[in-house]
Enzyme design. Structure first.
Site, PDB file in Angstrom:
ATOM      1  N   ALA A   1      -6.356   2.273   1.096  1.00 44.66           N
ATOM      2  CA  ALA A   1      -5.774   2.331  -0.089  1.00 44.66           C
ATOM      3  C   ALA A   1      -7.048   1.752  -0.838  1.00 44.66           C
ATOM      4  O   ALA A   1      -7.979   0.987  -0.493  1.00 44.66           O
ATOM      5  CB  ALA A   1      -4.483   1.399  -0.423  1.00 44.66           C
ATOM      6  N   ASP A   2      -7.170   2.203  -2.129  1.00 43.99           N
ATOM      7  CA  ASP A   2      -8.057   1.885  -3.200  1.00 43.99           C
ATOM      8  C   ASP A   2      -7.466   1.911  -4.461  1.00 43.99           C
ATOM      9  O   ASP A   2      -6.862   2.656  -4.963  1.00 43.99           O
ATOM     10  CB  ASP A   2      -9.327   2.736  -3.173  1.00 43.99           C
ATOM     11  N   THR A   3      -7.635   0.752  -5.371  1.00 47.30           N
ATOM     12  CA  THR A   3      -7.067   0.530  -6.594  1.00 47.30           C
ATOM     13  C   THR A   3      -7.994   0.490  -7.434  1.00 47.30           C
ATOM     14  O   THR A   3      -9.094  -0.278  -7.515  1.00 47.30           O
ATOM     15  CB  THR A   3      -6.202  -0.609  -6.832  1.00 47.30           C
TER      16      THR A   3
ATOM     17  N   THR B   1      -3.894   3.618  -8.025  1.00 43.66           N
ATOM     18  CA  THR B   1      -3.907   3.361  -6.430  1.00 43.66           C
ATOM     19  C   THR B   1      -4.173   4.660  -5.762  1.00 43.66           C
ATOM     20  O   THR B   1      -3.056   5.580  -5.758  1.00 43.66           O
ATOM     21  CB  THR B   1      -3.063   2.379  -5.902  1.00 43.66           C
ATOM     22  N   GLY B   2      -5.084   5.008  -4.913  1.00 44.66           N
ATOM     23  CA  GLY B   2      -5.192   5.976  -3.959  1.00 44.66           C
ATOM     24  C   GLY B   2      -4.650   5.567  -2.561  1.00 44.66           C
ATOM     25  O   GLY B   2      -5.259   4.550  -2.065  1.00 44.66           O
TER      26      GLY B   2
END
Length: 184
Positions: free
Chosen positions: A66-68, A102-103
């Protein structure tokens, strides 16, 4: 498996009842093309992170990355490099709304599936001494946009959110649960 050192993501996944191991690799790129729209950056980076691990997966493995990011005025606010930048970010967010995106990527030996979730967050106006207190006491250098919604600043400074609270913490648990359930 969770490819993240984020204590918040780990806590959320544990609270969901998901059993997982944490795996990390140094040097996984978080660089994105300049032409990419801000709303697409977190999902792009989550996919890039997953790609770094896919060759190491076993048949039954499920990997979550994840990345935010925080987006205000089409500008991406990642993690601040120091306390001065953290103060600048919070001043920029003060008294206005922004989006937290978020991805998330879910990887198996069959491939990578990804999605992103957006939440609108509105801060009340933050006095300089409030910003200083938070930055000095919480040291929010490991958080996109220099804040944690679950921390003091969230309790006293956020007027309104539209969307997933957990997404603002760094992992959209509701959507992730649905996606993981679909894998079964």
């Amino acid at each position: 498996m969770l490819a993240s050192g984020s204590p918040r993501r780990q806590e959320l996944l544990r609270d969901m009842g998901v059993k997982f191991d944490v795996v990390t690799k140094p040097g996984v790129s978080e660089v994105f093309p300049d032409t990419l729209s801000a709303k697409d950056v977190p999902e792009f980076i989550a996919r890039e992170k997953a790609q770094a691990y896919i060759a190491d997966l076993n048949e039954d493995d499920v990997l979550i990355t994840a990345d935010t990011v925080v987006v205000v005025d089409k500008q991406i606010l990642g993690k601040p490099k120091d306390e001065t930048e953290a103060r600048q970010m919070l001043k920029m967010l003060s008294g206005r709304s922004h989006r937290v995106i978020t991805g998330v990527a879910i990887a198996t030996t069959s491939g990578i599936y990804s999605f992103s979730v957006k939440t609108k967050v509105t801060f009340r106006s933050l006095a300089p001494e409030v910003i200083d207190f938070y930055v000095d006491s919480a040291r929010p250098l490991d958080k996109a946009g220099a804040y944690g919604i679950q921390e003091w600043i969230g309790l006293v400074g956020i007027d309104y959110i539209e969307g997933s609270y957990q997404n603002v913490m760094g992992l959209p648990t509701q959507r992730l649960f649905a996606e993981l359930s679909a894998l079964r």
